[in-house]
Enzyme design. Sequence first.
Site, PDB file in Angstrom:
ATOM      1  CB  CYS A  61      -0.951   0.012   1.190  1.00  0.00           C
ATOM      2  SG  CYS A  61      -2.073  -1.396   1.186  1.00  0.00           S
TER       3      CYS A  61
ATOM      4  CB  CYS B 232       0.143   0.737   7.896  1.00  0.00           C
ATOM      5  SG  CYS B 232      -1.638   0.703   7.637  1.00  0.00           S
TER       6      CYS B 232
END
Length: 441
Positions: A102, A424
């Site tokens: 991500c 994150c």
Amino acid sequence: AVQPKSKKTLAKSGVKNIVVVEGVRIPFLQSGTSYADLMPHDLARAALQGLLNRTNVPRDVVDYIVYGTVIQEVKTSNVAREAALGAGFSDKTPAHTVTMACISSNQAMTTGVGMIAAGQCDVVVAGGVELMSDVPIRHSRKMRKTMLTLNRAKTLGQKLSLISKIRPDYFAPELPAVAEFSTSETMGHSADRLAAAFAVSRLEQDEYALRSHTLAKKAQDGGLLLDVVPFKVPGKSRDTVTKDNGIRPSSMEQMSKLKPAFVKPYGTVTAANSSFLTDGASAVLLMSEEKALAMGYKPKAYLRDFVYVSQDPKDQLLLGPTYATPKVLEKAGLTMADIDVFEFHEAFAGQILANLKAMDSDWFGQNYMGRKSKVGAPPLEKFNSWGGSLSLGHPFGATGCRLVITAAHRLKKEGGQYGLVAACAAGGQVMMLCGLALFPL
């Protein structure tokens, strides 16, 4: 815009000032909607063209292009190159693709920052793309092995012999999953366990998700999402997409009816308090300050300090922001009180709230981080105030650029000077960018 308060510039002697000139994204759409028939490079090309249209930067001035993506389309494995050629960049302009779950476009941006800081380039375009509407689905390993051997078979007898060994279970496809290779656990399961560990209730998660959607709707209606550029979908003459389609403020009553999505029947993570599968692409124009000013641009922000950290991918998969925040603040010589704008990636409401609780816990700081006291939680009035990934959507490879350009726009609108960006990622990794100082007016 409000005149920003004057503070130290965070400039480092002997290091070039690196600036964000502009950043755009095509609308982020729920997968399976208007982008469903396209390929990832179509979306990336549209973001690049949007950036070119908005900045009028000559294509031949761009020294390098870096793009992030997560689930790669096999035919365009270096999607950066294919998108760049499609957008009309010179075939002499190198381009490469990075992947870091991500935070792939965060990695693309910091790769660009490194190239400029090292004096290799003056102008870099960084971006990211994800098309969750169409992901590669593989044959089983047994079937792949048979087909590859079949390809090498020379006689009809050898071919028939191989075909005769194929069994029904060979045809079972392998679908990609948002799961950790090292633990075989999906990210949703991790989010559920993290929420339980920090006693984050289902009610708190639903309230936070509703906040995200409500703020995103307000920002969208108020014309604040300035990074969004319209995209005329190829092959659909009437279909010009102008805004994100996942923003849907609901009610607590409606959200409470949804069943747990991962840990059944007692989990607290649901479809309503998780980010949804999203298609989208983004792009930012990075330059050395000297080059930007010489070309007549008024940049949006300085990019200052960044850190990458990684944690245990089982128990602390999504806790990276808590660990990275004090590191990047210390590196920049700032405190939490100096930060005017926080933009954190919202994978799950439970993940955000667990991080906020960890950051606000002396016990966690002392026992897990070796600190004398807590990191300190960001005040909510400064946090994701134009919505976040829960509402705007999360095309894995493209979110990092959205976070950075949103932080820059918020700093200008709110008269702040310093922004903190965090995301994150799978593997227990996180990227934090601090001191996204507003460019002086």
